[in-house]
Design a protein around this motif. Structure first.
Motif, PDB file in Angstrom:
ATOM      1  N   LEU A 296       0.830  -1.203   0.000  1.00  0.00           N
ATOM      2  CA  LEU A 296       0.000   0.000   0.000  1.00  0.00           C
ATOM      3  C   LEU A 296       0.866   1.256   0.000  1.00  0.00           C
ATOM      4  O   LEU A 296       0.576   2.222  -0.724  1.00  0.00           O
ATOM      5  N   LYS A 297       1.917   1.258   0.796  1.00  0.00           N
ATOM      6  CA  LYS A 297       2.797   2.433   0.855  1.00  0.00           C
ATOM      7  C   LYS A 297       3.546   2.630  -0.463  1.00  0.00           C
ATOM      8  O   LYS A 297       3.755   3.772  -0.902  1.00  0.00           O
ATOM      9  N   VAL A 298       3.941   1.529  -1.099  1.00  0.00           N
ATOM     10  CA  VAL A 298       4.592   1.620  -2.411  1.00  0.00           C
ATOM     11  C   VAL A 298       3.624   2.219  -3.431  1.00  0.00           C
ATOM     12  O   VAL A 298       3.998   3.093  -4.234  1.00  0.00           O
ATOM     13  N   ALA A 299       2.380   1.770  -3.403  1.00  0.00           N
ATOM     14  CA  ALA A 299       1.372   2.296  -4.330  1.00  0.00           C
ATOM     15  C   ALA A 299       1.110   3.773  -4.070  1.00  0.00           C
ATOM     16  O   ALA A 299       0.992   4.577  -5.013  1.00  0.00           O
ATOM     17  N   VAL A 300       1.011   4.153  -2.790  1.00  0.00           N
ATOM     18  CA  VAL A 300       0.765   5.563  -2.448  1.00  0.00           C
ATOM     19  C   VAL A 300       1.927   6.437  -2.907  1.00  0.00           C
ATOM     20  O   VAL A 300       1.712   7.539  -3.440  1.00  0.00           O
ATOM     21  N   ASP A 301       3.152   5.968  -2.730  1.00  0.00           N
ATOM     22  CA  ASP A 301       4.321   6.727  -3.200  1.00  0.00           C
ATOM     23  C   ASP A 301       4.250   6.953  -4.703  1.00  0.00           C
ATOM     24  O   ASP A 301       4.531   8.057  -5.198  1.00  0.00           O
ATOM     25  N   ALA A 302       3.876   5.891  -5.439  1.00  0.00           N
ATOM     26  CA  ALA A 302       3.782   6.013  -6.903  1.00  0.00           C
ATOM     27  C   ALA A 302       2.679   6.978  -7.308  1.00  0.00           C
ATOM     28  O   ALA A 302       2.831   7.749  -8.270  1.00  0.00           O
ATOM     29  N   ILE A 303       1.575   6.969  -6.567  1.00  0.00           N
ATOM     30  CA  ILE A 303       0.458   7.866  -6.882  1.00  0.00           C
ATOM     31  C   ILE A 303       0.836   9.313  -6.605  1.00  0.00           C
ATOM     32  O   ILE A 303       0.561  10.223  -7.416  1.00  0.00           O
ATOM     33  N   ALA A 304       1.475   9.567  -5.464  1.00  0.00           N
ATOM     34  CA  ALA A 304       1.908  10.924  -5.135  1.00  0.00           C
ATOM     35  C   ALA A 304       2.885  11.455  -6.178  1.00  0.00           C
ATOM     36  O   ALA A 304       2.850  12.635  -6.557  1.00  0.00           O
ATOM     37  N   GLU A 305       3.741  10.554  -6.659  1.00  0.00           N
ATOM     38  CA  GLU A 305       4.683  10.953  -7.713  1.00  0.00           C
ATOM     39  C   GLU A 305       3.955  11.218  -9.019  1.00  0.00           C
ATOM     40  O   GLU A 305       4.310  12.136  -9.773  1.00  0.00           O
ATOM     41  N   GLU A 306       2.917  10.421  -9.302  1.00  0.00           N
ATOM     42  CA  GLU A 306       2.152  10.589 -10.539  1.00  0.00           C
ATOM     43  C   GLU A 306       1.400  11.916 -10.540  1.00  0.00           C
ATOM     44  O   GLU A 306       1.362  12.616 -11.551  1.00  0.00           O
ATOM     45  N   ILE A 307       0.767  12.252  -9.418  1.00  0.00           N
ATOM     46  CA  ILE A 307       0.032  13.516  -9.347  1.00  0.00           C
ATOM     47  C   ILE A 307       0.999  14.695  -9.472  1.00  0.00           C
ATOM     48  O   ILE A 307       0.678  15.727 -10.077  1.00  0.00           O
ATOM     49  N   ASP A 308       2.203  14.531  -8.902  1.00  0.00           N
ATOM     50  CA  ASP A 308       3.310  15.465  -9.144  1.00  0.00           C
ATOM     51  C   ASP A 308       2.927  16.931  -8.900  1.00  0.00           C
ATOM     52  O   ASP A 308       2.767  17.722  -9.838  1.00  0.00           O
ATOM     53  N   ILE A 309       2.762  17.277  -7.639  1.00  0.00           N
ATOM     54  CA  ILE A 309       2.481  18.669  -7.265  1.00  0.00           C
ATOM     55  C   ILE A 309       3.806  19.423  -7.219  1.00  0.00           C
ATOM     56  O   ILE A 309       4.603  19.236  -6.305  1.00  0.00           O
ATOM     57  N   GLN A 310       4.050  20.249  -8.218  1.00  0.00           N
ATOM     58  CA  GLN A 310       5.316  20.963  -8.304  1.00  0.00           C
ATOM     59  C   GLN A 310       5.488  21.944  -7.148  1.00  0.00           C
ATOM     60  O   GLN A 310       6.554  22.058  -6.561  1.00  0.00           O
ATOM     61  N   SER A 311       4.420  22.658  -6.851  1.00  0.00           N
ATOM     62  CA  SER A 311       4.447  23.592  -5.712  1.00  0.00           C
ATOM     63  C   SER A 311       3.099  23.495  -5.007  1.00  0.00           C
ATOM     64  O   SER A 311       2.095  23.092  -5.599  1.00  0.00           O
ATOM     65  N   ALA A 312       3.077  23.824  -3.719  1.00  0.00           N
ATOM     66  CA  ALA A 312       1.869  23.675  -2.917  1.00  0.00           C
ATOM     67  C   ALA A 312       0.705  24.455  -3.521  1.00  0.00           C
ATOM     68  O   ALA A 312       0.854  25.592  -3.976  1.00  0.00           O
ATOM     69  N   ILE A 313      -0.468  23.785  -3.548  1.00  0.00           N
ATOM     70  CA  ILE A 313      -1.681  24.410  -4.092  1.00  0.00           C
ATOM     71  C   ILE A 313      -2.828  24.180  -3.107  1.00  0.00           C
ATOM     72  O   ILE A 313      -2.787  23.243  -2.303  1.00  0.00           O
ATOM     73  N   PRO A 314      -3.851  25.035  -3.151  1.00  0.00           N
ATOM     74  CA  PRO A 314      -5.006  24.827  -2.269  1.00  0.00           C
ATOM     75  C   PRO A 314      -5.684  23.489  -2.551  1.00  0.00           C
ATOM     76  O   PRO A 314      -5.717  23.017  -3.695  1.00  0.00           O
ATOM     77  N   LEU A 315      -6.237  22.895  -1.524  1.00  0.00           N
ATOM     78  CA  LEU A 315      -6.901  21.602  -1.667  1.00  0.00           C
ATOM     79  C   LEU A 315      -8.018  21.659  -2.705  1.00  0.00           C
ATOM     80  O   LEU A 315      -8.233  20.698  -3.447  1.00  0.00           O
ATOM     81  N   ALA A 316      -8.737  22.775  -2.791  1.00  0.00           N
ATOM     82  CA  ALA A 316      -9.840  22.902  -3.758  1.00  0.00           C
ATOM     83  C   ALA A 316      -9.345  22.696  -5.187  1.00  0.00           C
ATOM     84  O   ALA A 316     -10.043  22.091  -6.015  1.00  0.00           O
ATOM     85  N   LYS A 317      -8.133  23.179  -5.505  1.00  0.00           N
ATOM     86  CA  LYS A 317      -7.585  23.009  -6.850  1.00  0.00           C
ATOM     87  C   LYS A 317      -7.008  21.612  -7.070  1.00  0.00           C
ATOM     88  O   LYS A 317      -6.834  21.189  -8.219  1.00  0.00           O
ATOM     89  N   LEU A 318      -6.720  20.938  -5.980  1.00  0.00           N
ATOM     90  CA  LEU A 318      -6.161  19.585  -6.079  1.00  0.00           C
ATOM     91  C   LEU A 318      -7.252  18.527  -6.283  1.00  0.00           C
ATOM     92  O   LEU A 318      -6.984  17.451  -6.839  1.00  0.00           O
TER      93      LEU A 318
END
Length: 361
Positions: A296-318
Motif C-alpha cells: 500500500l505504501k509503495v502504491a501511495v508513493d507512486a500515486i503521489a509521484e504521478e500527481i506530481d504537485i510541483q508547488s503547494a496548491i489549495p486543496l480545492a484546486k487539487l
C-alpha cells in the motif's frame, strides 16, 4: 596317503574352512552389492520422478499464473472499476457546482460549501478505495494462485505414484480452479457498498480538520492518504478487512453451484472449504499483513509521484486531480503499471517465493 592325511588333515580343514568362509563372505558381499545397486537404481528413478514432478508442477503453476494474469485479474479489476463507478459517481456533485457557478443565484453559500465538502470527502474516498482494492485484490489473487499451485503439485505427484502424498487433500480439478479463482469477485459482488461506507468514514475522520483553502504538496498528500488507509485498516476488529474478501459464513458457496448429486455438492464444498481456509490462514498471517502494508505504501508513493504537485496548491484546486486518479487507477494501462510496481517490490517477490516453495514434502 593315510600317513599324509594324518599329518596334514588339520591344515586341510583350516584351508577348507578359510575357503568356505571366503566363499560365504563373497556371497554376502555380492548380495550386499546387489542390494546397494538396486537401491541406487531406485534412488535414481525416484530422483527422475522428482525432477519430472517439479517440471510438471512448474508447468501447472505457470498455466494457472497465466490464467490469473490474462483472465482473472483483468476481469476482476474491470468489474471492480465498473462497480466503483456505479457506487461512487461524482458527476452529479460536479454538475451542481458547475451550474451554481454559471447561475450564481441557484445555490446559497451554505449549499456550495456543503457540496464542496462532500466532493472533498468522496474524491479522497474513491481514490483511497481504488488504491486499497487494487493492491489487496492483486495480492489476494496471487495467494490463490500459489495455493492452487501447491494442490497441483500434489495432483502431479500422485499421478506419478509418489505414495507419501497419497493421503494429502482432495485433488483440485479444472472446474475447481476456475470456481476458486472466481471468489475474487466476492468484493465487487457483495461488499462494495460496505467498503465504501468504511473508507468514507475513515476519510471524514482524517479530513475533518482540513479546509479547502489549505495548501497541499506531494508530501502532505501522501501523508493524508496513508492516514486514511491506516484509519480504515485499524477500524473494528483486527483483520476485519478480511471480510471484504472472504465471507465468514457459507455465502461463499453461493458462488459455486455444482450440478449432480448431493454427494458431489458435499465433495465440492469440502474442497472449497479447504482452499478458503488455507487462503484465510495466509491472509491472516503477520507476514501477509506486513506485505500488504508495504504494498500500500509503495502504491501511495507512486500515486503521489504521478500527481506530481510541483508547488503547494489549495486543496480545492487539487480535488480534480484526486478525482481523476481515483478513476484511472482501476483502468488500463495505469492499473497494470501500478500492479507491476507492487510485484517488483523485493519484499513482495520474496514473500511469494517463500509461499510457493513451502510445499508439502
Amino acid at each position: 596317503m593315510w600317513d599324509f592325511w594324518r599329518r596334514h588333515k588339520r591344515k586341510v580343514y583350516i584351508t577348507l574352512g578359510v575357503l568356505g568362509s571366503g566363499y560365504f563372505l563373497y556371497k554376502l558381499y555380492d548380495a550386499h552389492r546387489r542390494r546397494i545397486s538396486d537401491l541406487e537404481r531406485e534412488l535414481a528413478t525416484e530422483r527422475e520422478n522428482d525432477e519430472l514432478v517439479k517440471a510438471q508442477m512448474q508447468e501447472h503453476f505457470e498455466n494457472v499464473q497465466r490464467i490469473a494474469d490474462s483472465t482473472t485479474l483483468p476481469h476482476v479489476m474491470q468489474y471492480l472499476s465498473t462497480r466503483v463507478a456505479e457506487e461512487l459517481d461524482l458527476a452529479p456533485l460536479t454538475e451542481r457546482l458547475m451550474r451554481g457557478k454559471g447561475q450564481p443565484n441557484t445555490l446559497t453559500a451554505a449549499e456550495k460549501l456543503e457540496l464542496w465538502d462532500r466532493l472533498k470527502i468522496l474524491s479522497f474516498t474513491r481514490m483511497v478505495l481504488s488504491v486499497w482494492a487494487m493492491t489487496t485484490l492483486n495480492l489476494f489473487i496471487r495467494v490463490q494462485v500459489n495455493i492452487l499451485g501447491r494442490h497441483l503439485y500434489i495432483d502431479t505427484a500422485r499421478g506419478l505414484g509418489n505414495s507419501h502424498l497419497l493421503d494429502e487433500a482432495d485433488l483440485i480439478d479444472r472446474n475447481d480452479e476456475q470456481r476458486f479463482l472466481a471468489i475474487a469477485d466476492f468484493l465487487s459482488n457483495y461488499e462494495i457498498p460496505t467498503l465504501i461506507a468504511s473508507i468514507e468514514a475513515a476519510t471524514s475522520e482524517v479530513l475533518k480538520g482540513k479546509q479547502l483553502k489549505d495548501y497541499f504538496n506531494s508530501s502532505v498528500l501522501r501523508e493524508t492518504i496513508v492516514q486514511i488507509l491506516d484509519t480504515f485498516m485499524s477500524m473494528g476488529n483486527p483483520r476485519q478487512w478480511l471480510g471484504y474478501l472472504i465471507p465468514e459464513d457459507n455465502r461463499i458457496y453461493k458462488l459455486v453451484e455444482p450440478s449432480g448429486s448431493g454427494n458431489e455438492v458435499h465433495s465440492h464444498a469440502s474442497k472449497f472449504e479447504q482452499l478458503t481456509e488455507e487462503t484465510r490462514a495466509v491472509l491472516s498471517s503477520a507476514e501477509f499483513g506486513n506485505i500488504l502494508d508495504i504494498s500500500l505504501k509503495v502504491a501511495v508513493d507512486a500515486i503521489a509521484e504521478e500527481i506530481d504537485i510541483q508547488s503547494a496548491i489549495p486543496l480545492a484546486k487539487l480535488l480534480p486531480r484526486i478525482a481523476q486518479m481515483g478513476q484511472i487507477l482501476l483502468e488500463e494501462p495505469n492499473r497494470q503499471r501500478y500492479i507491476q510496481i507492487i510485484r517488483n517490490t523485493p519484499e513482495v517477490e520474496l514473500f511469494f517465493t517463500v509461499l510457493y516453495s513451502s510445499m508439502p514434502s
